[in-house]
Design a protein around this motif. Sequence first.
Motif, PDB file in Angstrom:
ATOM      1  N   GLN A   1       0.837  -1.198   0.000  1.00 32.08           N
ATOM      2  CA  GLN A   1       0.000   0.000   0.000  1.00 32.08           C
ATOM      3  C   GLN A   1       0.877   1.256   0.000  1.00 32.08           C
ATOM      4  N   ASP A   2       1.910   1.256   0.810  1.00 37.43           N
ATOM      5  CA  ASP A   2       2.816   2.407   0.861  1.00 37.43           C
ATOM      6  C   ASP A   2       3.516   2.615  -0.480  1.00 37.43           C
ATOM      7  N   PHE A   3       3.917   1.507  -1.090  1.00 41.17           N
ATOM      8  CA  PHE A   3       4.632   1.565  -2.363  1.00 41.17           C
ATOM      9  C   PHE A   3       3.765   2.186  -3.448  1.00 41.17           C
ATOM     10  N   TYR A   4       2.556   1.702  -3.605  1.00 44.20           N
ATOM     11  CA  TYR A   4       1.681   2.207  -4.661  1.00 44.20           C
ATOM     12  C   TYR A   4       1.186   3.624  -4.350  1.00 44.20           C
ATOM     13  N   THR A   5       1.053   3.949  -3.084  1.00 42.55           N
ATOM     14  CA  THR A   5       0.702   5.327  -2.714  1.00 42.55           C
ATOM     15  C   THR A   5       1.779   6.293  -3.178  1.00 42.55           C
ATOM     16  N   LYS A   6       3.038   5.904  -2.999  1.00 42.07           N
ATOM     17  CA  LYS A   6       4.144   6.756  -3.431  1.00 42.07           C
ATOM     18  C   LYS A   6       4.176   6.880  -4.959  1.00 42.07           C
ATOM     19  N   LEU A   7       3.789   5.812  -5.660  1.00 42.90           N
ATOM     20  CA  LEU A   7       3.733   5.901  -7.119  1.00 42.90           C
ATOM     21  C   LEU A   7       2.707   6.945  -7.549  1.00 42.90           C
ATOM     22  N   VAL A   8       1.546   6.931  -6.905  1.00 46.27           N
ATOM     23  CA  VAL A   8       0.528   7.928  -7.227  1.00 46.27           C
ATOM     24  C   VAL A   8       1.032   9.327  -6.881  1.00 46.27           C
ATOM     25  N   ASP A   9       1.750   9.428  -5.765  1.00 46.23           N
ATOM     26  CA  ASP A   9       2.325  10.724  -5.386  1.00 46.23           C
ATOM     27  C   ASP A   9       3.254  11.242  -6.488  1.00 46.23           C
ATOM     28  N   GLN A  10       4.080  10.342  -7.058  1.00 42.27           N
ATOM     29  CA  GLN A  10       4.984  10.741  -8.134  1.00 42.27           C
ATOM     30  C   GLN A  10       4.213  11.241  -9.348  1.00 42.27           C
ATOM     31  N   VAL A  11       3.144  10.528  -9.687  1.00 41.70           N
ATOM     32  CA  VAL A  11       2.344  10.920 -10.848  1.00 41.70           C
ATOM     33  C   VAL A  11       1.720  12.293 -10.620  1.00 41.70           C
ATOM     34  N   MET A  12       1.134  12.471  -9.465  1.00 44.05           N
ATOM     35  CA  MET A  12       0.475  13.747  -9.187  1.00 44.05           C
ATOM     36  C   MET A  12       1.481  14.889  -9.111  1.00 44.05           C
ATOM     37  N   THR A  13       2.682  14.606  -8.635  1.00 42.82           N
ATOM     38  CA  THR A  13       3.734  15.627  -8.635  1.00 42.82           C
ATOM     39  C   THR A  13       4.061  16.036 -10.068  1.00 42.82           C
ATOM     40  N   ALA A  14       4.188  15.047 -10.962  1.00 45.47           N
ATOM     41  CA  ALA A  14       4.467  15.336 -12.373  1.00 45.47           C
ATOM     42  C   ALA A  14       3.327  16.127 -13.000  1.00 45.47           C
ATOM     43  N   VAL A  15       2.088  15.771 -12.646  1.00 47.38           N
ATOM     44  CA  VAL A  15       0.923  16.484 -13.173  1.00 47.38           C
ATOM     45  C   VAL A  15       0.956  17.944 -12.732  1.00 47.38           C
ATOM     46  N   ARG A  16       1.234  18.167 -11.472  1.00 47.27           N
ATOM     47  CA  ARG A  16       1.221  19.540 -10.945  1.00 47.27           C
ATOM     48  C   ARG A  16       2.406  20.353 -11.463  1.00 47.27           C
ATOM     49  N   ILE A  17       3.523  19.691 -11.690  1.00 49.87           N
ATOM     50  CA  ILE A  17       4.669  20.394 -12.282  1.00 49.87           C
ATOM     51  C   ILE A  17       4.311  20.850 -13.696  1.00 49.87           C
ATOM     52  N   ALA A  18       3.671  19.958 -14.465  1.00 49.35           N
ATOM     53  CA  ALA A  18       3.251  20.311 -15.825  1.00 49.35           C
ATOM     54  C   ALA A  18       2.243  21.452 -15.794  1.00 49.35           C
ATOM     55  N   ARG A  19       1.310  21.368 -14.839  1.00 48.01           N
ATOM     56  CA  ARG A  19       0.308  22.416 -14.706  1.00 48.01           C
ATOM     57  C   ARG A  19       0.979  23.753 -14.366  1.00 48.01           C
ATOM     58  N   ASN A  20       1.955  23.741 -13.458  1.00 46.05           N
ATOM     59  CA  ASN A  20       2.660  24.964 -13.077  1.00 46.05           C
ATOM     60  C   ASN A  20       3.443  25.551 -14.252  1.00 46.05           C
ATOM     61  N   LYS A  21       4.046  24.686 -15.055  1.00 47.32           N
ATOM     62  CA  LYS A  21       4.735  25.165 -16.254  1.00 47.32           C
ATOM     63  C   LYS A  21       3.755  25.866 -17.181  1.00 47.32           C
ATOM     64  N   GLY A  22       2.574  25.275 -17.313  1.00 52.36           N
ATOM     65  CA  GLY A  22       1.559  25.885 -18.158  1.00 52.36           C
ATOM     66  C   GLY A  22       1.100  27.227 -17.633  1.00 52.36           C
ATOM     67  N   GLU A  23       0.888  27.307 -16.330  1.00 50.73           N
ATOM     68  CA  GLU A  23       0.464  28.574 -15.735  1.00 50.73           C
ATOM     69  C   GLU A  23       1.546  29.638 -15.906  1.00 50.73           C
ATOM     70  N   THR A  24       2.790  29.236 -15.786  1.00 50.82           N
ATOM     71  CA  THR A  24       3.894  30.179 -15.994  1.00 50.82           C
ATOM     72  C   THR A  24       3.899  30.706 -17.427  1.00 50.82           C
ATOM     73  N   SER A  25       3.622  29.814 -18.389  1.00 50.11           N
ATOM     74  CA  SER A  25       3.551  30.234 -19.794  1.00 50.11           C
ATOM     75  C   SER A  25       2.439  31.253 -19.992  1.00 50.11           C
ATOM     76  N   LEU A  26       1.297  31.025 -19.349  1.00 49.89           N
ATOM     77  CA  LEU A  26       0.199  31.990 -19.447  1.00 49.89           C
ATOM     78  C   LEU A  26       0.571  33.309 -18.775  1.00 49.89           C
ATOM     79  N   ASP A  27       1.227  33.221 -17.616  1.00 51.51           N
ATOM     80  CA  ASP A  27       1.670  34.444 -16.925  1.00 51.51           C
ATOM     81  C   ASP A  27       2.543  35.297 -17.843  1.00 51.51           C
ATOM     82  N   GLU A  28       3.480  34.648 -18.521  1.00 47.85           N
ATOM     83  CA  GLU A  28       4.383  35.371 -19.411  1.00 47.85           C
ATOM     84  C   GLU A  28       3.628  35.965 -20.595  1.00 47.85           C
TER      85      GLU A  28
END
Length: 892
Positions: A805-832
């Motif tokens: 359970q801990d292992f797969y939870t961390k995998l989801v955490d990694q995915v969501m981190t990647a999703v939010r990083i991509a989202r932040n990059k997009g928001e930065t592009s809009l800001d610019e």
Amino acid sequence: MALPHDAQSCYNLISRMNKNLERELEKVGPRGKGYDKDLQGWKTEAHDLGNCKPRTRKLAFIGRTGAGKSTAINAILGAPVLSTRADVSDDWVSLFLILTLFTLMLLARCAGSACTSVQTEIIYEDLLPLTWRASVNFIEKDEWKKTLQNLIDDITAVCEVGASKICDDFRPALDAWDILKEECPDSFFDITMRAMLMSLLVQVYPHLRALSFPPPHQDVHALLQHEPVVSILGTTARMTGTGFDSLELQESWQWSSRTSLISLNHAQLRPYLTSCATGEQLSQPSVWHLVDSVRIYGAFEVLASGAVTLVDVPGFGDANKTRTRRTKEYLKNVEVVILVADIKRAADDEAMHNYFEKFLHQMIAIDGRIESLLIVLTGADVRIDEDQLHSLGSNQRQKIQKMRQEIFHLSESLDEQTKRFEVLFVNFLAAPNNGPEFAGLSERLGSIRKMKDQTADQLQLAKAAKDTYIAHQRSARARNVVLELYRQVYCTIKQDPAGQPPSLPIFCIGSIDYTQLLMTDRRYRHPVVFTNLEDTGIPQLRLYIHNFGSEKAVSDINVHAHRSTLLWESIESYFLSSRRDSRLTAYEDAARCLVEALKDTVDEIRKASGAKIDDNISELEQALRIEAEKVAERSLSTIKTLGEKYQHKWRSYRTLMRREGEWRSTDLNEDLAHGMLEGNASSVWHRLFNDFMRTELGALITDISNLCNDTILSIKNRAQRTIAIAPHINNACNYIHPFDTIKPGGDQYLSAILTMQREFGGSFKGLLRTALEDHYHTVGRESGMGTFQRMKDLNEDRFSPQRAQDFYTKLVDQVMTAVRIARNKGETSLDEAFARLYTILNRSLVCVQGDDQICKVTQRNMQKFLYEEYSTPLAEVMAIMDRYKKCNITRR
């Protein structure tokens, strides 16, 4: 119009005028904080545009080994560039094989067929007709060291126990030893034991051939330094030649490394080109197994736009896990995926349907490729009988029956005419040359021969018409089956039974018949089914690729031209506004208030949009955690099943661990990740990234652009009260394009999301394998008595309920981190993008009496440059593009 020449002319014009602009901007000194910031931005943009180059899109042909990818690409190119099954023979010194083997259509069987083992890119270059060049990149030393270490470990495992009887569990060691010295297996066609090995046989270290199995200990470092293998690791081989049917013996290669260039003649190269050495070649290493990638350049007409590169990639979905992994990694950077499959399996083969469904699900739901996907069904030129088509309707069967009757009658007529001809011919031979019957028999004989030839031609045409009709019916059936599978997958992902997916281009092709029909001498044409080039489907596929490339090439130039226009207008608007007038204070205050109100409204709109995006991301996270919990619960069962499978094969089990969970037909990572993106999680993923984000960003950009236009209109109306500034404001309005200024930020946003999607490769498998890397190495190092039990215990402990359970939870955490990083990059592009828009607004409409003053001479010189040396070449580029735009409209 010649697109390659015109495209290059456009790039030359854009590059030259922006480089000149960059130099002109260097002449302008600092004029204050606000201006200096703009000046630096203009210089950066001019520099980027001054160095712009044509962009190529990779069209990757993927499919299972033997699907006909290479044959299809050869037909599309109109040249035998890649080797195929039909090319391979026992004549290992054939010049054609020397070329095609080094374009890396590598031998899968020593006496059989060919398959692609590495990515082979076909790239347009304006060379002389039939002239080509190629480059072959070899893997780095560290990569080969890792492979070599695994091979030696497998062999050592057997040597340690001193086994006297070879059993099935020694397969890792035997495979490793065969790879090192290329010893042919006891049973060449022992598919169950050696199928994987035979596709990778190489003669890397021929000096080991004399050693028996099990061999004495082999030192990894000694093998790694073995000449000439070490001399090519990390190097590139380059070749040039003329003609694709043969390779001239006098052609030579150059191997380039970081430190030297080494010329090799043809005799030196032969051991590097074939996996089956004979004679003196036995002492030389065949090193094609060390190749990383290949590029082939030529003036291929279908690629003349310069915007398209065709890529032949290793088998996708094969049992060869290494090949499939390489393909998945490569697809992350591919714009268009072309799935190639055999047409005879596409219609009725259940396994092929499952393959299609899995592939389409990944491409549509996870990778977001729904609009960059093609299907090519090969083998349409393989003759079949109508009885093999079970889906024919009554009208179709009646038509075929009429064709059969026509063929039957023509055959009877031909038989009758042949008999009459034979009888007359006997009488003709018996008649005296000077007799009264001779002339009459001769005339009748010629007449019947003419009738017989005409009937034979009619019979041939009738048979061809029947074969073509049946082939088209099969193609229609296969196309409909694939389209229905596509629709079902789409509706399942969308969770909408009535959903209608975007169109999916499907081409049913007959590559071999197309190649035959291209032969100029009709005597050597031997098509099997089709007698017309259009019926083969290749011309339509060629046209699709050509038009795709042309449209992308024109689109890219238009983008660069548009960026140049915006840059020009931005600089122009600043210089026009560089004046001071104390009477405009009231106007400026009013305009500034309007712009500030716009900013506040935009912030509110973006905040509301961001909240909706956050809600959808949270929904995805919840769906992933639910699926992850289910997968975690069954992961221990997966591990125990694996242990039972290898109960009496501890060496194979350890090899699997050392190969990080992927060896031969076993893919533990796939099994452990299975289900993570299934069910609701898959639908939510698709809905968020492929539907909602596109729609939401599109609406956001459109709404804010409309608000900006309203604000600009309000400022313009306010300016009409002051006659002194009304013309200036009206002119400035023409230089402000809110939508065009914001949209690049939205495009970069979507690009960040798409890149994130494709990094997952369609599943959590890659993340899972990386997360388990240290664990695999720990388990794989086990040795001695009780090794198998200890390895099983380690794996079962790693996936015990709580740890799983801990292992797969961390995998989801990694995915969501990647999703939010991509989202932040997009928001930065809009800001610019919004920052650029606000700068333009403030400079053009508000800061009319700002502090940034420029001397009149500098202002006059810059305006003169922009009109004479920038707008003129820009207008020339636009004129060229307008011609192609009219051509595209006419073609449609």
